[in-house]
Design a protein around this motif. Structure first.
Motif, PDB file in Angstrom:
ATOM      1  N   GLY A 178      -1.412  11.906  -0.784  1.00  0.00           N
ATOM      2  CA  GLY A 178      -0.656  10.938  -1.576  1.00  0.00           C
ATOM      3  C   GLY A 178       0.793  11.352  -1.742  1.00  0.00           C
TER       4      GLY A 178
ATOM      5  N   SER B 111       0.847  -1.194   0.000  1.00  0.00           N
ATOM      6  CA  SER B 111       0.000   0.000   0.000  1.00  0.00           C
ATOM      7  C   SER B 111       0.881   1.243   0.000  1.00  0.00           C
ATOM      8  CB  SER B 111      -0.938   0.026   1.215  1.00  0.00           C
ATOM      9  OG  SER B 111      -0.210   0.189   2.406  1.00  0.00           O
ATOM     10  N   ILE B 112       0.395   2.270  -0.655  1.00  0.00           N
ATOM     11  CA  ILE B 112       1.109   3.544  -0.711  1.00  0.00           C
ATOM     12  C   ILE B 112       0.216   4.610  -0.084  1.00  0.00           C
ATOM     13  CG2 ILE B 112       2.153   5.270  -2.235  1.00  0.00           C
ATOM     14  CD1 ILE B 112       2.547   3.040  -4.290  1.00  0.00           C
ATOM     15  N   ASN B 113       0.767   5.237   0.915  1.00  0.00           N
ATOM     16  CA  ASN B 113       0.089   6.348   1.586  1.00  0.00           C
ATOM     17  C   ASN B 113      -1.363   6.009   1.943  1.00  0.00           C
ATOM     18  OD1 ASN B 113       2.533   7.429   0.571  1.00  0.00           O
ATOM     19  ND2 ASN B 113       1.682   9.486   0.726  1.00  0.00           N
ATOM     20  N   GLU B 114      -1.507   4.904   2.649  1.00  0.00           N
ATOM     21  CA  GLU B 114      -2.844   4.443   3.036  1.00  0.00           C
ATOM     22  C   GLU B 114      -3.563   5.496   3.878  1.00  0.00           C
ATOM     23  OE1 GLU B 114      -2.627   0.639   4.882  1.00  0.00           O
ATOM     24  OE2 GLU B 114      -4.637   0.762   5.726  1.00  0.00           O
ATOM     25  N   LEU B 115      -2.812   6.115   4.799  1.00  0.00           N
ATOM     26  CA  LEU B 115      -3.411   7.145   5.649  1.00  0.00           C
ATOM     27  C   LEU B 115      -2.779   8.510   5.421  1.00  0.00           C
ATOM     28  CD1 LEU B 115      -3.478   5.083   8.962  1.00  0.00           C
ATOM     29  CD2 LEU B 115      -5.372   5.468   7.375  1.00  0.00           C
ATOM     30  N   GLY B 116      -1.793   8.544   4.540  1.00  0.00           N
ATOM     31  CA  GLY B 116      -1.048   9.778   4.307  1.00  0.00           C
ATOM     32  C   GLY B 116       0.438   9.523   4.438  1.00  0.00           C
ATOM     33  N   GLY B 117       1.226  10.513   4.087  1.00  0.00           N
ATOM     34  CA  GLY B 117       2.668  10.368   4.172  1.00  0.00           C
ATOM     35  C   GLY B 117       3.233  11.093   5.370  1.00  0.00           C
TER      36      GLY B 117
END
Lengths: 799, 185
Positions: free
Chosen positions: B76, B52-58
């Motif tokens: 994102g 997953s990429i930036n599921e909740l933010g970076g």
């Protein structure tokens, strides 16, 4: 007076002194007291009190005409170099002809300044000092092992104020403030044929080392405080532990050639524990048990394979197994899990060369560090080893570990200076000179030893672990005292590797039908030049923490080969340059905990709704937290860059010539926090690339990918799930609709959960470099921001 | 130069399908393992999992980036590059999402048979990626944009979002991807 009485008479006079002194002291004691004590046979309650000071310029041992000399030997007071050590021995012989000795030794130092080989008189292995006070008793009674005619000993003592140190060229490394309690009852000594047999059915004890100290001040000698400043010397930390052992030792005359000594030994570790303390935080190895057997260990004063005079230790065979029930660290005492190591050291051939197990001790150490030091001409052959790790009841085995090596290892205690043109650092310096070594593992087995071999070590590449590695090594690692704060370890190192071959992916070297050349993806023709400055190692409340001041390295892979490591086809040359400042790594007990595998969601229902599986991977496991601060380029050798070169010219022997081909260059890769927030004129760079890797062993869903029998002939259809079943011929079966009971028997996998985050990662430029046309920039900058990537992977054998 | 440099890696695509379920299965069976005869270098791994990429933010929180529950900011990841010195920046912006797969295999193997007789002639080692049967995409999205600056927080920042991409659902990826070197290393 029969022979046994005569023995006890002699023992009553001499043993009270001898058994609390090393051998060389006996002559001195007899000279002082024998005549006066001649008439005390059969008496009891005799008390001997002595103040002892012994010095000897040289004590020598000769073996086949080759000598080893212990020089500047002294026994006396710890606190006063000219003083004496107090001894009191109470001697008593009971009616059953048992000799009882109660002894007290106060403030005693035993030391020698140099250990030299007669064949190399200009070099010394360095000096050793041993300080202690002792109080205990020793009982000797006739009759050895059952049926034997030897003797039985019962011993118990407490050592306090202990200090054991090693000194070279004015610098010292020592264990300080040692306390030791030992009880050994029923120890038997017998002569069986031409063998002296010593058997201890049970040795029980505990120890505590208050500090492990370093001194770089030549004025200091065996003191906890610096003689100049009065401050406590820096400490690596402290250790404590306990043990319950059973041992048996056979000693025979005769070395590997001619005179010498042969030792056969067996120890069973009934129980033990070991704790390393750093500023109140502990790293504990608990519930230790196991055994080891040493067969045909020979001691000779001889020459090594290069004809250098040496004290040689050569081993016939050694086997053993050690189990550590729990490895605990951090303030909450969480465990990483259980580790088991089994090993067999014996001669065998690796990569076309025959290796033995031998250690040749020589004087000198690093040639620029001074005349005192230790050089170990070393060869090892680890024929077979297994390393297994169990967490929350699930086990993964690094199966078929083998290692071999040959070369010189030097040991010096050094201080921060440039001496004879070589840079040294404070601490215990372990040097490597021309060490050709390697290791390989056959594969992973998950569950038990009978599980099929599988890959999975590929998931550990991020931690720098390769499944197979061969190299030639030079360099050093210097272990300094003191961590990031207070106690701990500080590491400075410079390492060079040549002619390396490391596997990124490796098939088994023995899949069951004999050894074969290991196929894989290989970093061949590898060289590595790596430097670490001020890396501190500390046990913290969180776990085991490594923090690096500065590090830079160049990994030059001459050929990335597929298949055979030497002859496989090559993808070309790859060069990876790294330059980091302020990076760190922390090992934390505990793995992933609760995980949504294959889906998204912070709760079980949300996870299942997204198509995932909610898993609780337990309390144990390992988490590694890495922070890599990639610094902007400082110069051509200190920067982060990646180069791929192909189409190289070849020399007359067909070898590719690096630098003659076409190169793709990713230049000056660096991290940033995304701005100059402290207004110092430079972008802040404190966050770096942060990667957390959690490792567990856990059940996973494995489905068949094609119809028909698999590689082991087990039938199934595409989409069927693999279920472990001990009653099945292959140990598993396929189910199209597994029951709830089946789901409890899903195969175990090697589970890795990783999260990588960075605020900003930049590439200054991407160039294409032609050998004639020069460099052309293809990309004028890459900037990646705000990344948070999570991966949740499970590795199992291919069904 | 680019052509010379990149001809050293060729992908022999013996079976690669990116399609809806069932569409290409018959075609792939003709080329699968059963027909390949002797296979050396067993071992390897069977990988399942998700990314997953930036599921909740970076990790960045500023005037542009924020957590995903903050609708005033983007949560994102952002990837920017430029192909011209002092030029503008091409941007993949607000990259996020999740994909899961089951049964990605990885191993090194020797091909010396199959492939309609070509395997005997080939007789070499390859890096085999066995594609997972199904890859499940869960709300994968990003935007293609053009920007005046690399950072959205740089002075003078201007950005034009060209189009957005969103992916959700399952993709069937069957067969093997074989990678091996050729040419002059």
């Amino acid at each position: 007076m029969n022979s046994r009485d005569r023995f006890l008479y002699f023992l009553s006079v001499a043993a009270g002194v001898t058994l609390v002194f090393p051998g060389p002291v006996v002559a001195e004691m007899q000279r002082l007291d024998d005549a006066d004590l001649a008439g005390i046979s059969g008496q009891s309650g005799i008390t001997l009190e002595m103040d002892v000071a012994v010095t000897a310029d040289r004590l020598s041992y000769f073996d086949d005409g080759n000598g080893v000399h212990l020089e500047d030997l002294r026994i006396g007071s710890v606190t006063n170099p000219d003083g004496r050590a107090f001894h009191r021995v109470k001697v008593d012989i009971t009616d059953d002809a048992t000799l009882n000795l109660d002894y007290l030794v106060e403030d005693r130092r035993i030391e020698f300044g140099d250990l030299r080989l007669a064949g190399a008189p200009g070099l010394s292995m360095g000096g050793v000092f041993f300080d202690h006070s002792l109080e205990g008793h020793l009982r000797i009674r006739p009759g050895g092992a059952p049926g034997g005619s030897g003797y039985t000993f019962d011993s118990a003592y407490t050592m306090t104020g202990g200090r054991l140190g090693y000194r070279t060229n004015g610098n010292e490394f020592f264990l300080d403030d040692i306390t030791l309690d030992v009880e050994a009852l029923g120890v038997t000594l017998d002569v069986v044929g031409d063998t002296l047999r010593l058997a201890a059915p049970r040795i029980v004890g505990s120890y505590n080392v208050g500090a492990i100290r370093y001194s770089g001040n030549p004025l200091n000698h065996g003191h906890s405080r610096d003689a100049t400043t009065g401050a406590l010397l820096p400490s690596y930390g402290s250790i404590s532990g306990a043990f319950d052992l059973t041992t048996a030792t056979d000693i025979q005359a005769g070395g590997r050639s001619g005179e010498g000594l042969r030792i056969d030994h067996e120890t069973t570790i009934n129980s033990a524990h070991f704790i390393y303390h750093d500023d109140g935080n502990a790293l504990a190895l608990r519930q230790i048990s196991g055994y080891y057997r040493v067969n045909d260990l020979r001691l000779d004063v001889t020459d090594d394979w290069q004809g250098r005079p040496a004290l040689g230790l050569t081993l016939g065979r050694m086997t053993g197994e050690v189990n550590i029930g729990a490895i605990e660290m951090g303030s909450n005492g969480h465990s990483l899990g259980e580790v088991n190591v089994s090993f067999l050291l014996e001669d065998r051939e690796f990569e076309g060369r025959y290796y033995t197990n031998a250690l040749y001790l020589q004087g000198g150490g690093h040639p620029d560090a001074g005349s005192q030091g230790l050089r170990l001409a070393t060869e090892w052959s680890l024929n077979q080893a297994g390393l297994s790790y169990t967490e929350d009841g699930n086990r993964v085995i690094f199966s078929g570990l083998q290692s071999w090596g040959h070369g010189d290892i030097t040991v010096n205690v050094t201080r921060d200076e440039i001496r004879n043109g070589t840079r040294f650092y404070d601490g215990l310096r372990i040097g490597f000179e021309g060490v050709k070594a390697g290791y390989r593992i056959n594969g992973l087995r998950v569950g038990d030893e009978d599980a099929p071999l599988q890959g999975g070590t590929e998931l550990l590449l991020a931690l720098g672990f390769y499944p197979a590695y061969e190299f030639e090594l030079d360099g050093h690692m210097t272990l300094g005292a003191g961590g990031a704060s207070g106690e701990g370890i500080t590491i400075n190192s410079d390492i060079q590797l040549r002619n390396g071959r490391a596997a990124l992916i490796a098939a088994p070297y023995d899949a069951g039908s004999g050894e074969v050349g290991q196929k894989g993806l290989w970093l061949s023709d590898l060289s590595y030049d790596g430097h670490i400055r001020d890396m501190t190692v500390d046990v913290t409340e969180e776990g085991l923490a490594f923090s690096t001041g500065e590090s830079w390295s160049t990994l030059d892979v001459g050929n990335l080969r597929l298949g055979d490591k030497d002859s496989g086809q090559s993808f070309g040359r790859f060069v990876v340059q790294k330059y980091e400042t302020g990076s760190g790594l922390t090992i934390v007990p505990g793995g992933s905990g609760e995980v949504c595998a294959g889906g998204v969601g912070a709760t079980a229902p949300a996870c299942v709704a997204s198509g995932g599986m909610w898993q609780d991977r337990g309390d144990e496991g390992i988490t590694v937290r890495m922070k890599q601060i990639l610094a902007e380029a400082a110069d051509d050798s200190r920067k982060n860059a990646f180069i791929w070169e192909t189409n190289r010219e070849t020399d007359g022997s067909g070898q590719t010539i690096n630098g003659t081909g076409t190169r793709l260059v990713f230049n000056d890769i660096h991290t940033s926090d995304g701005g100059d927030f402290d207004h110092d004129g430079f972008d802040d760079n404190t966050f770096g690339v942060r990667t957390d890797v959690s490792i567990d062993v856990y059940q996973t869903r494995v489905v068949k990918k094609v119809d028909g029998p698999d590689s082991l002939g087990v039938p199934g259809s595409r989409g069927d799930e693999k279920i472990m079943d001990a009653s099945a011929a292959a140990g598993y079966r396929y189910e199209s609709a597994p029951s709830s009971a089946d789901l409890e028997n899903r195969p175990l996998g090697f589970a890795v959960r990783a999260q990588t985050r960075f605020k900003e990662l930049s590439i200054n430029n991407v160039d294409l470099v032609h050998p004639v046309g020069g460099a052309q920039t293809a990309v004028y900058g890459v900037k990646m921001q705000n990344f948070d990537i999570k991966a949740n992977l499970t590795a199992t054998p291919i069904p | 130069m680019m052509t010379v440099a990149t001809t050293n890696v060729l992908l022999l695509l013996c079976a690669l399908a990116l399609s809806i379920p069932g569409q290409s299965a018959a075609e792939l069976k003709r080329l699968d393992d059963q027909a390949l005869g002797a296979v050396a270098g067993q071992g390897g791994i069977y990988l399942s999992g998700d990314v997953s990429i930036n599921e909740l933010g970076g990790p960045v929180e500023n005037s542009y980036f924020g957590r995903c529950d903050d609708e005033t900011r983007k949560c994102g990841a952002r990837f920017a590059y430029r192909l011209k010195e002092n030029g503008g920046w091409m941007v993949l912006d607000d990259i996020r999402g999740n994909f899961a797969f089951e049964g990605l295999t990885l191993r090194v193997r020797t091909i010396d048979s199959g492939f309609g007789g070509d395997g005997v002639l080939f007789r070499a080692d390859v890096l085999e990626l066995g594609l997972p049967n199904t890859v499940r995409f869960n709300d994968v999205r990003f935007k293609i944009a053009a920007s005046s600056t690399a950072r959205p927080t740089d002075p003078g920042f201007q950005q034009t979002d060209i189009f957005s991409v969103g992916m959700r659902g399952e993709v069937v990826m069957e067969g093997n991807l074989l990678v091996f070197p050729v040419g002059k290393p």
